[in-house]
Write an enzyme that holds these catalytic residues in place. Structure first.
Site, PDB file in Angstrom:
ATOM      1  CG  ASP A  49     -17.195   1.967  -8.786  1.00 50.16           C
ATOM      2  OD1 ASP A  49     -17.926   2.509  -9.646  1.00 50.16           O
ATOM      3  OD2 ASP A  49     -16.578   2.606  -7.928  1.00 50.16           O
ATOM      4  CE1 TYR A  54     -12.005   6.609  -6.807  1.00 51.42           C
ATOM      5  CE2 TYR A  54     -12.418   4.347  -7.450  1.00 51.42           C
ATOM      6  CZ  TYR A  54     -12.854   5.525  -6.893  1.00 51.42           C
ATOM      7  OH  TYR A  54     -14.146   5.634  -6.437  1.00 51.42           O
ATOM      8  CD  GLN A 177     -19.812   4.728  -6.816  1.00 53.00           C
ATOM      9  OE1 GLN A 177     -18.719   4.907  -6.297  1.00 53.00           O
ATOM     10  NE2 GLN A 177     -19.945   4.182  -8.011  1.00 53.00           N
ATOM     11  CB  SER A 206     -17.427   3.695   2.359  1.00 54.32           C
ATOM     12  OG  SER A 206     -16.328   4.157   1.599  1.00 54.32           O
ATOM     13  CE  LYS A 216      -9.514  -3.690   9.177  1.00 53.20           C
ATOM     14  NZ  LYS A 216      -8.925  -4.304   7.992  1.00 53.20           N
ATOM     15  NE  ARG A 228      -9.401   1.810   2.964  1.00 58.39           N
ATOM     16  CZ  ARG A 228     -10.470   1.779   2.189  1.00 58.39           C
ATOM     17  NH1 ARG A 228     -11.397   2.726   2.271  1.00 58.39           N
ATOM     18  NH2 ARG A 228     -10.636   0.810   1.310  1.00 58.39           N
ATOM     19  N   GLY A 285     -14.589  -2.779  -0.916  1.00 60.13           N
ATOM     20  CA  GLY A 285     -13.156  -2.748  -1.188  1.00 60.13           C
ATOM     21  C   GLY A 285     -12.511  -3.904  -0.462  1.00 60.13           C
ATOM     22  CD  GLU A 294     -15.113 -11.729   7.407  1.00 54.63           C
ATOM     23  OE1 GLU A 294     -13.867 -11.772   7.398  1.00 54.63           O
ATOM     24  OE2 GLU A 294     -15.772 -11.108   8.269  1.00 54.63           O
TER      25      GLU A 294
END
Ligand code: NDP
Length: 317
Positions: A49, A54, A177, A206, A216, A228, A285, A294
């Site tokens: 996607d 972007y 979406q 997301s 984290k 980020r 992402g 992972e």
């Protein structure tokens, strides 16, 4: 990897879609971007996607380059149209026939492909008659430049109206979406039930609330380097709505549930959105290939009623 049908159609997409917003041509260099795409392909992700907006069109170029040597028939490539890229002329945004017809050609050129599998309206355009938008999409489909049509962040009523027009025109509007995660469940009330009735699937963005649900980010502490929340190209601004100690504290409360299930918090977060059968795919992402490796272990995980209700208790839903 497992695959689900996208809406009431014969198109199967991978339960994880790789998305390149924020990362490609911005947060990470092209080498890392290519490694992330390679990691996605290696774990069986076939759906990708992007959007013309972007990195102001540059993300489509990076993705197109990274996929250029792949067998096209083995991929499902999605892009989007709505926002202006470059000059902000009167006709450089929205869902007019003019903007759609010009945008698809630019996207195909940058993605180095003759067609996209899914062409999505990035937002609803209340200024343009929906009939005009859907007829333009129908012409894009009939010209072979897109196979299916989708929308993004449309309301239940907008999806229904678009779907009715698409049906009349004989094209397939099969996806929406929206944002969806354990922390953001807006679609549950109206969008999902309506979509289910109409044969429209969700491809959700997301699923980890931009990384918050990996656990984290710790309350009262500086964000980890390279994350980020430290990205000065825009990432930090977008994630800032979640960077609140009470949110981060509640996310830490999910750790025992994840540990008992034998999952990392990231895997639990992705698995949670995939429990919803109206979700065809979770768009993940990644700023490094290890994250893709992972997160793929979330595929096939079944969360039971007790686990789901404990998640709700911890998050306060
Ligand atoms: P996620 O919620 O999956 O967040 C991804 C980010 O979280 C990564 O870039 C990484 O950021 C961090 N992360 C992911 N996995 C791990 C892990 N295992 N351990 C540690 N950190 C991890 O999704 P995004 O917000 O990136 O959105 C995904 C896609 O959805 C976009 O690329 C785009 O295709 C689509 N999208 C669509 C929108 C729309 O309007 N239609 C809007 C937004 C996104 P880092 O390492 O930098 O901290």
């Amino acid at each position: 990897m497992e695959y689900r049908y996208l809406g009431r159609s014969g198109l199967k997409i991978s339960e994880l879609t790789y998305g390149n917003w924020i990362t490609h041509a911005s947060q990470v260099g092209n080498d890392v971007a290519t490694q992330c795409v390679r990691a996605a392909l290696d774990v069986g992700i076939t759906s990708f996607d992007t959007a013309d907006t972007y990195a102001n069109t540059a993300a489509e170029v990076v993705l197109g380059d990274a996929l250029a040597s792949e067998r096209r028939e083995s991929l499902e490539i999605f892009t989007k149209v709505y926002w202006a890229t470059g000059p902000q002329g009167a006709n450089d945004g929205g869902l007019s026939r003019k903007h759609i017809m010009e945008s698809i050609n630019g996207s195909l050129r940058r993605l180095k492909t003759d067609y996209v599998d899914l062409y999505q309206a990035h937002r609803f355009d209340s200024e343009t008659p929906l009939e005009e938008t859907m007829l333009a999409f129908a012409d894009v489909v009939r010209s072979g430049k897109a196979l299916y049509i989708g929308v993004s962040e449309w309301t239940a009523d907008q999806i229904r109206a678009g779907r009715v027009l698409a049906d009349d025109l004989g094209i397939h509007l099969i996806s929406n979406q929206p944002e969806y995660s354990m922390l953001w469940r807006v679609i549950d009330d109206e969008v999902v039930p309506t979509s289910r009735d109409l044969g429209v699937s969700q491809i959700v963005f997301s699923p980890l609330a931009q990384g918050i649900l990996t656990g984290k980010y710790l309350p009262g502490q500086a964000p980890p380097a390279g994350s980020r929340a430290t990205d000065t190209n825009g990432g930090a601004d977008f994630i800032s709505r979640w960077m609140k100690d009470d949110v981060l504290q509640r996310v830490q409360g999910l750790a025992p549930i994840a540990a008992e299930a034998g999952l990392s918090l990231a895997q639990l977060g992705v698995a949670w959105v995939l429990q919803n059968q109206n979700v065809a795919s979770a768009i993940i992402g990644a700023s490094r290939p290890e994250q893709v490796k992972e997160n793929v272990s979330a595929v096939g995980v079944k969360l039971d009623a007790d686990q789901l209700s404990r998640i709700d208790e911890v998050l306060g839903d």
